[in-house]
Design an enzyme around this catalytic site. Structure first.
Site, PDB file in Angstrom:
ATOM      1  CD  GLN A 139      66.215  -9.664  28.470  1.00  9.48           C
ATOM      2  OE1 GLN A 139      65.350  -8.566  28.007  1.00  9.48           O
ATOM      3  NE2 GLN A 139      67.104 -10.038  27.362  1.00  9.48           N
ATOM      4  N   GLY A 140      67.830 -11.666  33.335  1.00 10.35           N
ATOM      5  CA  GLY A 140      69.535 -11.682  33.372  1.00 10.35           C
ATOM      6  C   GLY A 140      69.274 -13.283  32.066  1.00 10.35           C
ATOM      7  CB  SER A 142      74.748 -10.702  29.755  1.00  6.42           C
ATOM      8  OG  SER A 142      74.094  -9.551  27.929  1.00  6.42           O
ATOM      9  CB  SER A 176      67.821  -3.417  32.251  1.00  2.88           C
ATOM     10  OG  SER A 176      69.044  -3.177  31.084  1.00  2.88           O
ATOM     11  CD  GLU A 257      66.160  -7.917  23.974  1.00  2.00           C
ATOM     12  OE1 GLU A 257      67.279  -7.434  22.866  1.00  2.00           O
ATOM     13  OE2 GLU A 257      66.072  -7.968  24.763  1.00  2.00           O
ATOM     14  CD  GLU A 370      81.004  -4.606  16.393  1.00  2.00           C
ATOM     15  OE1 GLU A 370      81.620  -3.659  15.729  1.00  2.00           O
ATOM     16  OE2 GLU A 370      80.620  -4.998  17.135  1.00  2.00           O
TER      17      GLU A 370
END
Length: 386
Positions: A139-140, A142, A176, A257, A370
């Site tokens: 999964q591309g 970030s 990943s 997810e 956060e």
């Protein structure tokens, strides 16, 4: 024996357990797939190789026997039925340490995304390859400087003059298993700034112009990678949805997810609590009780999510609460192990050390704590942007 896809989860679980008891899917080397820090092995890259190989082996066996097909639509080789059956399957696999739960659960993120956004013929061709263990995908999303702020991503895709293909240029990070992946669900900018300018693609990872560089994490495994795209040609038929649908795809993907994937992770963590008890760590019942309560709380939340999905509902920002609770429960469990097994984390190169170090990232990966609290404040509690 093939069950009806409308079989209830209790009967499905009982039949699955009987089948697993009769079919040895444990790693051929005896290596625990959930423990990349096994002290008998020093080459962490080889450990990850073993995890991925074991994942493919287990999926292939379950697909051939039919178990991996329950809960998936017939259009992609499934047998139909409720997604709860997939949750039960993953829970049993995680509880028996037959596959590392994080990489096992990637199908729960990527296959539903393909079903929702890919042309039906593409989904029908590709999904069985992942479900059946023939391929791994990644999964591309970030990028350097665009982790939690996904809307600022800068990888760009430009449509060629003839409209037949896109040229993709840019960089992804924290991807990943990219070094093992045959395909990538990729986000790239096809328009102006902001959400509306992002599109999604299904990219072959052996395309010319793609370079993968694994990244070593502090728990000693090359689980993540940087991926570089240098004028990579992607057929126009590999666009997922329409141009500009990338942000919507990402928002639809994130709840996946935090639903069935979380259920699998919780089962894995319960197995670690059982291991802690098996090692005679009963000297502090209060600490053990707090660790159990943390897991039980997030399991109850996750059970509610599973019920909502089974009833045809959709998940939304409330899954940020689940993410916060799961990260806290995971870190509390391994903090307890560190406290009740003095020196095991700090001085020994064994499984507890490896999983303790991995747990430190629980409040970072998949959306930082956060950011999740901001989502809860803004979207659930309506507290405003500040």
């Amino acid at each position: 024996m093939r069950l009806s896809p409308f079989t209830g989860p209790d009967v499905f679980r009982a039949e699955l357990r009987a089948w697993l008891d009769d079919h040895d899917l444990t790693p051929p080397t005896g290596h625990d797939p959930g423990d990349p820090g096994d002290s008998d092995r020093t080459d962490s890259t080889h450990d990850l190789d073993a995890q991925v190989a074991q994942l493919g082996r287990v999926r292939q066996a379950l697909w051939q026997a039919g178990w991996m097909r329950y809960g998936w639509p017939r259009e992609v080789g499934g047998l139909g039925g409720s997604g709860v059956l997939r949750a039960v399957l993953g829970e049993e696999i995680a509880s028996r340490d037959l596959a590392e739960p994080g990489i096992w659960s990637m199908v729960e993120v990527l296959v539903p995304t393909l079903l929702d956004y890919a042309p039906p013929a593409l989904a029908a061709e590709m999904a069985p390859r992942l479900l059946g263990g023939e391929e791994q995908w990644c999964q591309g999303f970030s990028e350097p400087g665009s982790g939690s702020d996904l809307a600022s991503l800068s990888t760009r895709a430009v449509l060629g003059e003839d409209g037949g293909e896109w040229l993709v240029t840019g960089q992804k990070v924290w991807t990943s298993l990219a070094q093992y992946a045959a395909r990538c669900v990729l986000l790239a900018r096809t328009g102006g700034p902001g959400h509306a300018g992002i599109s999604a693609f299904f990219v072959d990872m052996d395309s010319p112009g793609i370079t993968v560089r694994p990244l070593r994490t502090m728990h000693g495994v090359d689980e993540f990678a940087e991926v570089f795209f240098d004028d990579v040609r992607v057929p126009a038929s590999r666009l997922l949805g329409a141009p500009g649908d990338g942000w919507r795809l990402a928002m639809d993907l994130l709840p996946h997810e935090r639903s069935t994937c979380f259920w699998h992770r919780i089962a894995h963590l319960y197995s670690r609590l059982d291991r802690l008890l098996a090692e005679g760590c009963e000297s502090d019942p209060d600490a053990l009780g707090a660790a159990w309560l943390g897991l039980h709380t997030v399991r109850c939340r996750s059970a509610a999510a599973q019920s909502r999905l089974a009833a045809g509902g959709r998940l939304g920002p409330e899954t940020s609460v689940d993410k916060i609770l799961l990260a806290g429960a995971e870190q509390r469990l391994f903090d307890t192990a560190r406290d009740l097994l003095p020196g095991t984390v700090e001085l020994a190169e064994g499984p507890w050390r490896t999983e303790y170090l991995y747990s430190r990232a629980a409040t970072i990966y998949g959306g930082t704590a956060e950011i999740q609290r901001n989502i809860v404040a803004r979207r659930l509690l309506d507290l405003g942007k500040e």
